[in-house]
Structures are given as C-alpha cells and as structure tokens.
Design an enzyme around this catalytic site. Structure first.
Site: not given
Ligand code: SAH
Length: 352
Positions: A96, A109, A116, A120, A123, A164, A196, A219, A345
């Site tokens: 996406e 974005c 990923c 985290c 997320c 990712g 990022s 982050s 996010c």
C-alpha cells in the site's frame, strides 16, 4: 516469451539502463530516452516512445517490461481527502501507499517491504509479519502509478513511511531516491524526500556519506532505553544511544534537522519523566518532534503488550506538547489522517 522472463526495465538507474542498451548493442543515448519516458513522462508503454524507431520499440516490447506493480484498488477518505492505493506484485503480494493532501503540498507515503521484520508493538504492519524486500521497480512504481492517477506535479513530497524499514532495504531505497531526484526525471529535490527509520546506526552513516542527503525521521517513541526496547525490539540490537550518536553526525553534516516521530501511548511515554528526558535528549542535536496520536490497531486483534496499548487522550497530547515547547523544543502534532480507511500511520497491513 512468457511475462516472467522479460527484462524488467522499471527501477533501473540511468547507468544500469546504459549497461542494458550496450548489452543489446544499442547506443548509450537510448538509455536517456527510455529513462526520460519512464520516470519523467510516466510512460508504461513502449508505443509512447516516439523518438525510438518502431522496429526497436517492438523488440523492446517483446523482451522487456515497464511495469513492476499493478494498481488493484483506490480508497478515498471522505473526511480528509487522503487516498490509499493498493498494489499487487508479480508474485501476488499486496502493498500500500498513501497520498496525503495538505494545504500547499501532497505527500506520498511509500512502502519498501512487504510487511516488516521489526515487530514494533504499536504497528499493524509489524503484526502482519515480514514477507520480502521490494525491488527498486516496485518502490518507484508506487510513485509512478499514483502520478498517473493524480498527475506527477501534484505529488510534492515523498516520505518513506509506509510498510517496512527502508534502511534494511537500503540499496533499493538509495536507488529509488537516485531516480526520484535525477535531473532527467524532473522530479523532487532531496529536501522534499524524507526517509523514516526505526534506527540502524551504520546505515544512517552510510546514507550520510551518500550524495543523497535526504531528510531523516527517526521513530523515537521513548527516550528511555528500557521502554523503547519493550515497544521496539530492534532497540535491543541497536540502542538509542548508538542511534543518537549517528543522528547527531547526520544532522550536523547534512545541515538538516532530525524529525523525531513520537506516537503517544498512554502511561508508556506520556509522563512528566518523558518530558524531562526528551528535553534533555533534544538539547543534544538539531531536531524537532512530530507527535503522532496512536492509531488503533484493534482491527488486527493483537495479543501480548500490543493488546494493552491505549492512545493518550487528545487534551493530554496537547499538554505534553506544551510542556516540551516551554523547554524550547519545536513540536508538531500530526493530525491523524485517513484512519477511516485504515491508511493512517501504522495501520497499513494486509491480511494474506
Ligand atoms: N520503519 C520505519 C517507517 C515506517 S513507520 C520507521 O520505523 O520509521 C512510520 C511511522 O508511523 C513511524 O514513526 C511509526 O513508528 C509510526 N507508527 C507505527 N504504528 C503506528 C500507530 N499505530 N499509530 C501511530 N503511529 C504509528
């Protein structure tokens, strides 16, 4: 020749395209022509390339591909104008990208991996697990397919904040930046591109030494090693201290300010002790803080610590920001965009 065997031209840098044309005994300048068609004119079809002979176009069309992704869905957020794009890869994976309109800019974005590996705890992408790195063509095609939809000039900024970790897929990230910022692409300047990262110190240094001194977002999410390790397991491998040392050099050498992303989690990183420690941390390097309200990941039905995470209430976020500002820190609060279409996010995730 079947589709899989075709040479993928999308994603090749100018020097790689030159090598390709030399290898098929064509003059080098063909590379510039095709590069310009693919990345400047957003062409997905050799028949557009009128400055190339029909004979050669036919040969290329039979043996090469200009498309690394298929656009399979677009979702609009009625409240904010945010658009989420769903793409399919050649091996049936879904990824996406999100286009986020703002007053005078439109930020795209983009994703660098399918899923990923970092896990985290806050997320959604982490919860879906990790499948593979994206290729350069797949990263670049997110931009080009959105450009085809809305017009290339309408995309003013790119952030590597989708699915990712861009610094794990480092070479791909760097080549895509090379393409986006190339003068022939008439694309974006490096100051309009932000990478990022959750923090890989040696890759931050490598990026600094490259000629693509893009903006860097880190982050952060907690100024305390122990808490950060709990919500971001990668901190156990690359500590905050090591990252901060690398980020400081990056900021000073590139003359940019590091953006610290800070997702507000109730009772985890929104206490007075966090204000105090964050303030100390920010005095060490040129930076600003971007506070992100925690977007729910309940749609993923997570277990463990992820299930316990709650957002800091709106008023408390503003109080937290005010306390930091009183300590002379630049703080922005990112208004949540696109959560009605799970495009905010940390909400990007596809069920396989
Ligand atoms: N791997 C990179 C880029 C992807 S995440 C990185 O870690 O920076 C983009 C940003 O969204 C990161 O700051 C991430 O921590 C944040 N984020 C992830 N999940 C979130 C959630 N549920 N709510 C709010 N922000 C989130």
């Amino acid at each position: 020749m079947n589709k899989e065997k075709k040479t993928q031209l999308k994603g090749l840098t100018l020097s790689e395209l030159e090598e390709f044309f030399v290898s098929i005994e064509q003059p080098k300048f063909r590379a510039q022509q095709v590069f310009n068609w693919m990345y400047n004119h957003v062409s997905f079809d050799f028949s557009d390339m009128q400055n190339i002979s029909k004979e050669l176009r036919n040969i290329l069309a039979g043996s090469c591909s200009l498309k690394a992704l298929n656009l399979v869905g677009v979702q609009d957020s009625s409240s904010t104008g945010t658009k989420k794009y769903l793409f399919e890869t050649h091996d049936g994976r879904k990824i996406e990208s999100v286009l986020i309109p703002d007053e005078e800019r439109n930020t795209l974005c983009i994703s660098t991996q399918v899923g990923c590996p970092l896990d985290c705890k806050f997320c959604a992408t982490g919860l879906m697990g990790y499948k593979r790195n994206l290729s350069v063509g797949e990263v670049v095609d997110q931009y080009l397919l959105v450009a085809k939809d809305v017009g290339k000039d309408k995309i003013t900024n790119i952030v590597y904040m989708g699915m990712g970790e861009p610094l794990i897929n480092y070479d791909t990230t760097l080549k895509s930046i090379e393409i986006f910022t190339h003068e022939l692409t008439k694309g974006l300047s490096r100051t309009r591109i932000t990478v990022s990262t959750a923090g890989i110190p040696h890759k931050i240094k490598e990026l600094m030494e490259s000629k693509f001194r893009v903006k860097l977002a880190f982050s952060l999410h907690s100024p305390f090693e122990e808490i950060r390790s709990r919500i971001m397991p990668i901190n156990q491998k690359y500590s905050l201290q090591e990252n901060l040392a690398a980020l400081k050099i990056y900021a000073l050498k590139t003359r940019t300010r590091i953006t610290f992303e800070y997702t507000m989690l109730k009772d985890v990183n929104d206490r007075d002790a966090d204000v105090k420690e964050l303030s100390k941390l920010c005095s060490r390097l040129p930076c600003k803080i971007n506070i992100i309200p925690f977007n729910s990941i309940k749609h993923m039905s997570p277990g463990g610590i992820s299930a316990e995470l709650e957002p800091t209430p709106h008023y408390a976020i503003h109080q937290f920001a005010e306390k930091l500002r009183n300590n002379n820190i630049t703080v922005m609060i990112r208004e949540t965009q696109g959560d009605d279409i799970a495009a905010a996010c940390g909400q990007l995730a596809i069920k396989f």
